[in-house]
Design an enzyme around this catalytic site. Structure first.
Site, PDB file in Angstrom:
ATOM      1  N   GLY A  78       0.793  -1.224   0.000  1.00 24.42           N
ATOM      2  CA  GLY A  78       0.000   0.000   0.000  1.00 24.42           C
ATOM      3  C   GLY A  78       0.824   1.272   0.000  1.00 24.42           C
ATOM      4  O   GLY A  78       0.336   2.329   0.395  1.00 24.42           O
ATOM      5  N   SER A  79       2.062   1.205  -0.470  1.00 25.43           N
ATOM      6  CA  SER A  79       2.908   2.401  -0.458  1.00 25.43           C
ATOM      7  C   SER A  79       2.364   3.480  -1.389  1.00 25.43           C
ATOM      8  O   SER A  79       2.376   4.672  -1.040  1.00 25.43           O
ATOM      9  CB  SER A  79       4.353   2.041  -0.832  1.00 25.43           C
ATOM     10  OG  SER A  79       4.431   1.544  -2.160  1.00 25.43           O
ATOM     11  N   ASN A  80       1.880   3.091  -2.560  1.00 21.82           N
ATOM     12  CA  ASN A  80       1.291   4.083  -3.470  1.00 21.82           C
ATOM     13  C   ASN A  80       0.031   4.689  -2.864  1.00 21.82           C
ATOM     14  O   ASN A  80      -0.213   5.894  -2.973  1.00 21.82           O
ATOM     15  CB  ASN A  80       0.966   3.439  -4.822  1.00 21.82           C
ATOM     16  CG  ASN A  80       2.151   3.448  -5.768  1.00 21.82           C
ATOM     17  OD1 ASN A  80       2.769   4.470  -5.994  1.00 21.82           O
ATOM     18  ND2 ASN A  80       2.469   2.282  -6.312  1.00 21.82           N
TER      19      ASN A  80
ATOM     20  N   MET B  67      -3.065  -6.521  -7.800  1.00 24.44           N
ATOM     21  CA  MET B  67      -2.493  -7.663  -8.511  1.00 24.44           C
ATOM     22  C   MET B  67      -3.563  -8.613  -9.047  1.00 24.44           C
ATOM     23  O   MET B  67      -3.426  -9.828  -8.979  1.00 24.44           O
ATOM     24  CB  MET B  67      -1.527  -8.417  -7.585  1.00 24.44           C
ATOM     25  CG  MET B  67      -0.428  -7.553  -6.995  1.00 24.44           C
ATOM     26  SD  MET B  67       0.516  -6.648  -8.244  1.00 24.44           S
ATOM     27  CE  MET B  67       1.361  -8.005  -9.051  1.00 24.44           C
ATOM     28  N   ARG B  68      -4.627  -8.041  -9.574  1.00 28.45           N
ATOM     29  CA  ARG B  68      -5.688  -8.828 -10.186  1.00 28.45           C
ATOM     30  C   ARG B  68      -6.018  -8.243 -11.550  1.00 28.45           C
ATOM     31  O   ARG B  68      -5.995  -7.011 -11.732  1.00 28.45           O
ATOM     32  CB  ARG B  68      -6.966  -8.829  -9.324  1.00 28.45           C
ATOM     33  CG  ARG B  68      -6.777  -9.294  -7.902  1.00 28.45           C
ATOM     34  CD  ARG B  68      -6.296 -10.724  -7.815  1.00 28.45           C
ATOM     35  NE  ARG B  68      -7.227 -11.659  -8.458  1.00 28.45           N
ATOM     36  CZ  ARG B  68      -6.931 -12.942  -8.699  1.00 28.45           C
ATOM     37  NH1 ARG B  68      -5.728 -13.415  -8.388  1.00 28.45           N
ATOM     38  NH2 ARG B  68      -7.813 -13.730  -9.259  1.00 28.45           N
TER      39      ARG B  68
ATOM     40  N   ASN C  84      -4.234   2.795 -13.677  1.00 28.78           N
ATOM     41  CA  ASN C  84      -3.310   1.762 -13.202  1.00 28.78           C
ATOM     42  C   ASN C  84      -1.888   2.290 -13.263  1.00 28.78           C
ATOM     43  O   ASN C  84      -1.565   3.150 -14.090  1.00 28.78           O
ATOM     44  CB  ASN C  84      -3.435   0.515 -14.090  1.00 28.78           C
ATOM     45  CG  ASN C  84      -2.532  -0.620 -13.627  1.00 28.78           C
ATOM     46  OD1 ASN C  84      -2.503  -0.968 -12.453  1.00 28.78           O
ATOM     47  ND2 ASN C  84      -1.784  -1.205 -14.548  1.00 28.78           N
TER      48      ASN C  84
ATOM     49  N   HIS D 290       2.114   0.901 -13.654  1.00 23.90           N
ATOM     50  CA  HIS D 290       2.861  -0.285 -14.081  1.00 23.90           C
ATOM     51  C   HIS D 290       4.351   0.050 -14.106  1.00 23.90           C
ATOM     52  O   HIS D 290       4.741   1.126 -14.579  1.00 23.90           O
ATOM     53  CB  HIS D 290       2.401  -0.715 -15.472  1.00 23.90           C
ATOM     54  CG  HIS D 290       3.054  -1.968 -15.951  1.00 23.90           C
ATOM     55  ND1 HIS D 290       2.742  -3.211 -15.438  1.00 23.90           N
ATOM     56  CD2 HIS D 290       4.025  -2.177 -16.892  1.00 23.90           C
ATOM     57  CE1 HIS D 290       3.480  -4.126 -16.053  1.00 23.90           C
ATOM     58  NE2 HIS D 290       4.260  -3.524 -16.918  1.00 23.90           N
TER      59      HIS D 290
END
Length: 218
Positions: free
Chosen positions: A41-43, A119-120, A136, A138
């Site tokens: 959860g850093s972002n 991650m889904r 998103n 990446h």
């Protein structure tokens, strides 16, 4: 609403530590973000902290996490943000999970969805509920190295520069209009761990920049 891509150089004018939240709110309505996170959860915390400091004209009504051991839940508690576990292992399909996500986000009046280390693979169920409003992040300069283990892909390809991308999510994995990118040099002695750590620093910057861009156009 159309969001035009910008370079990372624009983020400085969009995110200012000197502007207070009340001043931001007077210009545009507050953007309501639903966060999806699977890991540390850093972002997510970078976004929450920027909001708390009045650097982003946004709020986070709810965070959804799919991994019971995800540290993102503890980070959400720190900021007083509801964290809801929707374990994908309890769902029979990706569509079932996304249906639950959509229902939850709608209950919290979410306007934009941020996949902050989610991650889904998402489905039409989520993308159709929030058309062109799912972003998103990446760890590569898309369209290079989409999919899993992007950092390892870059090292295996022996590229000299990689980076990270914030984009509008489309059905094809790691595709869709690019909002912001940052380049990161690959050093001769880099490992996946060292390179990913440097990429993550830039991820935090462009994630804030992209959200600020969206909030300004909101």
């Amino acid at each position: 609403m159309t969001v035009n891509p910008v370079s990372t150089n624009s983020s400085a004018s969009l995110i200012s530590p000197e502007i207070g939240k009340s001043a931001i709110d007077s210009a545009h309505p507050t953007l309501k973000l639903g966060i999806l996170a699977s890991g540390s959860g850093s972002n997510f915390e970078v976004i929450a902290e920027a909001i708390q400091k009045g650097q982003l004209n946004a709020e986070i009504p709810v965070l959804i996490y799919n991994n019971p051991e995800a540290k993102a839940a503890a980070r959400a508690e720190k900021y007083g943000i509801p964290a809801i576990l929707l374990n994908h292992r309890d769902c029979k399909s990706r569509e079932e999970l996304d249906t639950k996500i959509v229902k939850t986000f709608q209950e919290y009046d979410v306007e934009w969805v941020v996949m902050a280390g989610w991650m889904r693979i998402v489905t039409k169920v989520l993308l159709d509920a929030f058309p062109d409003k799912v972003i998103n992040i990446h760890p590569s300069l898309l369209p290079s190295f989409p999919g899993i283990r992007a950092v390892e892909q870059a090292l295996a390809a022996k590229v000299k520069i990689t980076g990270c991308t914030v984009h509008i999510a489309h059905l094809e994995v790691d595709s869709g209009p690019i909002l912001m990118q940052a380049a990161v040099p690959v050093l001769p002695d880099d490992t996946a761990e060292t390179l990913h750590a440097r990429i993550q620093v830039q991820e935090h910057k462009i994630m804030l920049g992209a959200i600020a861009l969206i909030a300004e156009s909101h």
